[in-house]
Design a protein around this motif. Structure first.
Motif, mmCIF file in Angstrom:
data_model
loop_
_atom_site.group_PDB
_atom_site.id
_atom_site.type_symbol
_atom_site.label_atom_id
_atom_site.label_comp_id
_atom_site.label_asym_id
_atom_site.label_seq_id
_atom_site.Cartn_x
_atom_site.Cartn_y
_atom_site.Cartn_z
ATOM 1 N N ILE A 152 0.852 -1.188 0.000
ATOM 2 C CA ILE A 152 0.000 0.000 0.000
ATOM 3 C C ILE A 152 0.886 1.236 0.000
ATOM 4 O O ILE A 152 1.868 1.322 0.760
ATOM 5 C CB ILE A 152 -0.976 0.000 1.201
ATOM 6 N N THR A 156 -1.993 6.502 1.797
ATOM 7 C CA THR A 156 -3.264 5.910 1.393
ATOM 8 C C THR A 156 -3.737 4.934 2.472
ATOM 9 O O THR A 156 -2.965 4.507 3.332
ATOM 10 C CB THR A 156 -3.171 5.172 0.044
ATOM 11 N N TYR A 157 -5.013 4.580 2.411
ATOM 12 C CA TYR A 157 -5.588 3.643 3.364
ATOM 13 C C TYR A 157 -6.798 2.983 2.712
ATOM 14 O O TYR A 157 -7.334 3.466 1.709
ATOM 15 C CB TYR A 157 -5.978 4.333 4.676
ATOM 16 N N TRP A 158 -7.228 1.866 3.268
ATOM 17 C CA TRP A 158 -8.324 1.082 2.695
ATOM 18 C C TRP A 158 -9.631 1.357 3.420
ATOM 19 O O TRP A 158 -9.656 1.493 4.646
ATOM 20 C CB TRP A 158 -8.022 -0.411 2.794
ATOM 21 N N GLN A 224 -9.490 2.327 -2.155
ATOM 22 C CA GLN A 224 -8.229 2.849 -1.633
ATOM 23 C C GLN A 224 -8.322 4.361 -1.631
ATOM 24 O O GLN A 224 -8.492 4.989 -2.680
ATOM 25 C CB GLN A 224 -7.045 2.381 -2.475
#
Length: 227
Positions: A152, A156-158, A224
């Motif tokens: 990743i 950023t993050y999910w 994302q």
């Protein structure tokens, strides 16, 4: 690998217990979650008064503040060796523009700000059905088996949203998609000087291919997001 678990429904909510079950086998985890319900608090943090932290056990801390504060305290003081922050499983969807008001998502956004990867998990509720937390935990474990081992990018993050299916339905697919940018329904009932929110969540725009459409169509929506 040390994983922090948090949420915005409170440390005693069934969703975070389901998340614990889903994480089992993926590394050591510590629960650092709000003592009380903080749904819809967004990225609120506390800077004007002390924050009380109650150590309940070797792996549980109840924080008298918001999800973003839980992440801040976890990373800066309680578990500085944390490798991931997971937030959820929220009782209710956090799709599209929901992420701006969601405490669940704010917890992992704060992690991304601090340079730690994170995953927010929420479960859309199709009224009048109730969430089967055992099923939610199983679906979450499927998603985590992929995302925890997927590279990743920094910043950023999910954001993961589980669908609400009838018992006996086929297993949902995991669909990587784009977040909706359309507004939520903003309808109010007016009584004198008081306005009561009556927006209907399931009547929001669901443009094809967006996370709203994917989740409402019965699949697991994974987006994302970037700072």
């Amino acid at each position: 690998m040390t994983i922090i678990l948090t949420n915005d429904d409170g440390i005693d909510a069934p969703g975070i217990k389901a998340l614990e079950q889903a994480v089992n086998g993926n590394g050591n985890f510590v629960v650092i979650a709000p003592k009380e319900h903080h749904s819809g608090c967004g990225h609120q943090v506390t800077t004007y008064k002390p924050i009380h932290v109650q150590r309940r056990s070797n792996y549980e801390y109840a924080v008298s503040s918001t999800p973003a504060d839980c992440t801040r305290l976890a990373i800066s003081h309680i578990i500085p060796e944390v490798k991931w922050v997971l937030s959820g499983i929220n009782a209710g969807g956090n799709l599209g523009v929901d992420v701006y008001i969601s405490g669940t998502v704010a917890a992992v956004r704060e992690a991304a700000i601090q340079g730690i990867p994170g995953i927010a998990i929420s479960h859309w509720i199709k009224k009048p059905w109730v969430i089967n937390w055992e099923v939610a935990s199983r679906w979450t474990a499927r998603v985590l088996a992929d995302l925890l081992n997927r590279p990743i990018a920094a910043g950023t993050y999910w954001n993961v949203n589980l669908p609400h299916l009838e018992p006996g339905s086929p297993e949902p697919e995991v669909v990587f998609c784009e977040p909706s940018t359309k507004p939520l329904p903003t309808k109010y009932r007016v009584e004198g000087d008081h306005y009561y929110y009556e927006g209907e969540y399931d009547k929001r725009d669901r443009a094809p291919g967006t996370d709203v459409d994917v989740c409402f169509s019965g699949n697991i929506a994974v987006t994302q997001l970037r700072l």
